[in-house]
Design an enzyme around this catalytic site. Structure first.
Site, PDB file in Angstrom:
ATOM      1  N   ASN A 183       8.131   6.196   0.622  1.00  0.00           N
ATOM      2  CA  ASN A 183       8.797   5.532  -0.495  1.00  0.00           C
ATOM      3  C   ASN A 183       8.755   6.411  -1.742  1.00  0.00           C
ATOM      4  O   ASN A 183       7.757   7.092  -1.975  1.00  0.00           O
ATOM      5  CB  ASN A 183       8.109   4.190  -0.799  1.00  0.00           C
TER       6      ASN A 183
ATOM      7  N   ASP B 135      -3.210  -1.883   2.189  1.00  0.00           N
ATOM      8  CA  ASP B 135      -2.472  -0.631   2.381  1.00  0.00           C
ATOM      9  C   ASP B 135      -2.649  -0.115   3.806  1.00  0.00           C
ATOM     10  O   ASP B 135      -1.739   0.499   4.367  1.00  0.00           O
ATOM     11  CB  ASP B 135      -2.955   0.434   1.391  1.00  0.00           C
TER      12      ASP B 135
ATOM     13  N   LYS C  61       0.447  -8.405  -7.075  1.00  0.00           N
ATOM     14  CA  LYS C  61      -0.080  -8.802  -5.765  1.00  0.00           C
ATOM     15  C   LYS C  61      -0.603 -10.233  -5.821  1.00  0.00           C
ATOM     16  O   LYS C  61      -0.404 -11.025  -4.890  1.00  0.00           O
ATOM     17  CB  LYS C  61      -1.208  -7.835  -5.372  1.00  0.00           C
TER      18      LYS C  61
ATOM     19  N   GLU D 174      -7.004  -2.869  -2.583  1.00  0.00           N
ATOM     20  CA  GLU D 174      -5.638  -2.416  -2.839  1.00  0.00           C
ATOM     21  C   GLU D 174      -5.657  -1.048  -3.513  1.00  0.00           C
ATOM     22  O   GLU D 174      -6.470  -0.788  -4.418  1.00  0.00           O
ATOM     23  CB  GLU D 174      -4.939  -3.429  -3.751  1.00  0.00           C
ATOM     24  N   ASP D 175      -4.765  -0.178  -3.065  1.00  0.00           N
ATOM     25  CA  ASP D 175      -4.484   1.089  -3.751  1.00  0.00           C
ATOM     26  C   ASP D 175      -5.739   1.919  -4.008  1.00  0.00           C
ATOM     27  O   ASP D 175      -5.992   2.386  -5.134  1.00  0.00           O
ATOM     28  CB  ASP D 175      -3.741   0.812  -5.061  1.00  0.00           C
TER      29      ASP D 175
END
Length: 752
Positions: free
Chosen positions: A287, A162, A94, A136-137
């Site tokens: 995904n 996200d 990232k 993130e995440d």
């Protein structure tokens, strides 16, 4: 994925050194004086300034261009809760995307903490380090709570990509998809599968864009989100609860205009798609395998428009379309937060960009894919270089309009130009040339007018207001290529077209060409045939006759084939002994002009002096004062062979011809580049400063130097610029880019 791909991925992360990040100093560290400024005692002054006024941290440190990418590893990609350490490759990835797409520096920070309250405290205390935080995440619903608390506590932008990055790109795709099918966002029915952080953020943003809450139906692992449900519910999900007896996706999908899937593979069945409204928009974003494959959906609904998270299908929803540029705009105005208005501005900017013609970079990167706005091109491609110039200004302006910008931009035109330089490294040096061209756009004829790269350049030239294009090419071919490339161009509306097959029109130019060339054995019939088959000769005749003011050729064929027509038809300017070329090479170390890179194999001393004066005048058109070095393997008389003697003679001629010009020679290249060393060894040299115009003793030296420099990382070339022709007639390289053609057009017009 195959074992081969796995091995390649592991090797990529391991070699030639582990990881994807490094720290690079931005200031010189070569001397004791440098160290004294960088650290003790000089650094103390910067510390004192910041202690007195915290806002000066943006002036004296990298904070204003530094983002922290922070995670605890609880929801990493499709891997789940793999922990902070295992998430580090993703966070490094990232960080490099921030750098690649928006020139933003990042530190990846992986925190081994599962308690949201403790995690909030840890991140909040990082504020002095960063200009922004990219979460993130982090799993839901913790991510909602963490982001909300951090936004309240911190005075810098906090953005959970996200959630919001996905939401922005999804919203842009839906906005454009609804436009393609002619539906109103305020009237459509949307059914969502999945109610995690990303899905709920998508829905919230769509509501901000005008989609009524009552038109949104949500399903998750426990079925339909309905009033009174207790299983798997939270305050964020309950907003979309419905008073209904329906309990499954199949029961609520009927007549849906939009399906939003952020759940699991295979959730949306073909039988469900059949129940949807005509021309449904299906966002199947699970995904790596979507809720339904595009081929399966189209088998039952041929008019369906689909988007997935995968790169092997059209309309890939990829967060890289927004997060680097959101932070770019937010950092550039010192935004204290990223608010809803900024996100909406981002949606609109991305959606609008997809409606524009694709650039050469995009076409080359995504060769063979549909790149015209429509069902298979709803959102831009990730490598579209215009994203930064479209999104960042929209974010910055929205921040200013909503009062969260602490360092408002005063000159937006200058800001956009700065961003443009990130896209086109030639932008800075070309700025004065573009400004001159825009003041008086003239007619420029393009010999290879049917070529795709030329057509793309013409679109940009019109957008920039640089010239009035005239294209040479077969009408049928030109029109077919415009359609095939999806360009917003029209013959006779946007440009004049001269078709070599138009016998009546060609005969006028052929008569004049025959008059020019009949003493060289060219008959009237040969003249007609030549102009019908040589678009460069025809373009040169159009320029010669005064129907154009400048000419660009060279996209196809050898340089000297085109040069012969320039010599025969355009000729040399009065008083000029011979033609020559000047080529600019833009490097991180500076901008350098090299002459003569393409024409004269072994110029005489007189020709060297002449090309020096012509080149110096051209350099001034770029707003640069020429510092001229006439180069040789001799350093101020150390050798006395033919070549250095020739250069020495040219220097003596220039002393009389241009006494005010800043030049000297003959000298070595390193002597020309290093002013301090030159003054130490040759204190009587008349050249001031580092040389920026390098006059080479012959074509070998010039062409070798030019090709070597342009192959260096980060190098950009402009040219060759023809010097000494009676009218502006430039022969570009076969490999010239669209931007190169645009630049050369500006050069040609600016000289008029």
């Amino acid at each position: 994925m195959s074992d081969t791909f796995k091995d390649a991925a592991l090797s990529y992360h391991r070699e030639p050194r582990p990881g994807k990040l490094a720290i690079e100093a931005t200031k010189p560290m070569a001397t004791q004086a440098d160290l004294a400024l960088a650290y003790s005692p000089g650094v103390a002054y910067a510390c004192e300034e910041i202690a007195n006024d915290p806002n000066t941290s943006y002036d004296y440190t990298s904070r204003g261009n530094l983002v922290g990418v922070v995670t605890n590893g609880t929801a990493v990609l499709g891997l789940g809760s793999i922990g902070a350490l295992a998430s580090k490759p993703v966070m490094e990835g990232k960080a490099v995307l921030f750098k690649k797409f928006a020139a933003i520096d990042c530190f990846d920070i992986e925190i081994d903490e599962l308690d949201p309250k403790l995690l909030i405290d840890m991140i909040a205390k990082l504020e002095p380090t960063f200009g922004g935080i990219n979460l993130e995440d982090i799993k839901a619903p913790d991510c909602f709570i963490i982001e909300r608390e951090l936004r309240e506590r911190m005075g810098i932008p906090v953005f959970h990509d996200d959630q919001h990055g996905t939401a922005i790109v999804v919203a842009a795709a839906i906005v454009n998809g609804l436009e393609v099918v002619g539906k109103d966002i305020g009237q459509v029915k949307l059914v969502a599968s999945g109610a995690g952080a990303a899905a709920l953020s998508c829905l919230n943003l769509l509501v901000s864009l005008g989609m009524p809450v009552e038109n949104i139906w949500v399903t998750d692992i426990a079925g339909v989100v309905y009033e009174g449900r207790e299983e798997e519910m939270d305050e964020f999900k309950s907003i979309y609860a419905k008073n209904t007896e329906a309990r499954t996706l199949d029961e609520v999908i009927g007549d849906a205009d939009v399906f939003l899937g952020l759940s699991a593979a295979g959730v949306l069945k073909p039988s469900m798609v059949e129940k949807m409204a005509d021309k449904p928009l299906i966002m199947a974003l699970a995904n790596p395998n979507p809720e339904i494959l595009p081929d399966e959906a189209k088998a039952v609904k041929p008019d369906a428009i689909l988007a997935t998270g995968r790169s092997d299908y059209p309309n890939q929803v990829n967060n890289v379309l927004c997060f680097p540029f959101i932070f770019r705009g937010a950092l550039d105005v010192g935004a204290s937060t990223i608010n809803e208005e900024m996100k909406v501005a981002c949606v609109n900017a991305i959606a609008e960009l997809a409606r524009r013609d694709a650039t050469e970079v995009v076409r080359n990167t995504y060769s063979g894919e549909t790149l015209k706005f429509g069902p298979e091109y709803l959102i831009p491609k990730p490598f579209d270089p215009r994203l930064i110039t479209a999104v960042a200004p929209a974010i910055a302006r929205a921040a200013m309009e909503t009062g969260v910008a602490r360092r408002p931009i005063k000159d937006f035109d200058a800001y956009k130009e700065r961003l443009q330089r990130f896209v086109f490294k030639s932008q800075m040096i070309m700025k004065p040339v573009f400004e001159q061209a825009r003041q008086n756009p003239r007619k420029v004829v393009f010999a290879e007018g049917h070529r795709g790269r030329v057509l793309m350049a013409v679109r940009e030239i019109l957008n920039e207001g640089l010239a009035e294009p005239i294209l040479v090419g077969k009408r049928e071919t030109v029109e077919e290529n415009i359609v095939d490339m999806g360009l917003d161009l029209k013959v006779d509306r946007d440009f004049e077209l001269i078709d070599p097959q138009d016998r009546e029109r060609i005969s006028v130019y052929a008569d004049e060409y025959h008059r020019l060339m009949f003493r060289k054995g060219v008959t009237a019939g040969v003249a007609v045939d030549l102009l019908r088959n040589s678009q460069t000769a025809l373009a040169a005749m159009i320029l010669k006759q005064g129907n154009a003011d400048a000419m660009i050729c060279g996209r196809v064929g050898r340089f000297h084939t085109h040069l012969r027509h320039v010599y025969d038809i355009i000729g040399k300017a009065e008083g000029v002994a011979d033609l020559s070329t000047l080529t600019a090479v833009i490097l991180p170390q500076g901008n350098f002009f090299i002459c003569d890179t393409h024409v004269n194999p072994n110029p005489t001393a007189e020709e060297l002096a002449e090309m020096t004066l012509l080149a110096a005048a051209e350099v001034r058109n770029f707003g640069i004062e020429p510092n001229v070095a006439l180069l040789s393997y001799s350093n101020f008389g150390t050798r006395n062979e033919e070549s250095p003697l020739k250069v020495r003679s040219a220097v003596e001629m220039l002393r009389k011809m241009a006494p005010d010009l800043n030049f000297d020679g003959e000298m070595h290249a390193n002597t020309a580049m290093d002013h301090k060393a030159r003054m130490a060894e040759f204190p009587h040299s008349l050249l001031e400063g580092q040389a920026n115009l390098l006059i080479m003793p012959n074509l070998d030296a010039a062409n070798i130097t030019y090709n070597m420099l342009k192959s260096l990382e980060g190098a950009i070339s402009i040219g060759p610029i023809m010097l000494g022709a009676a009218k502006p007639a430039h022969i570009v390289a076969q490999t010239v880019s669209v931007r190169g053609l645009v630049n050369m057009t500006a050069v040609a017009v600016a000289r008029l």
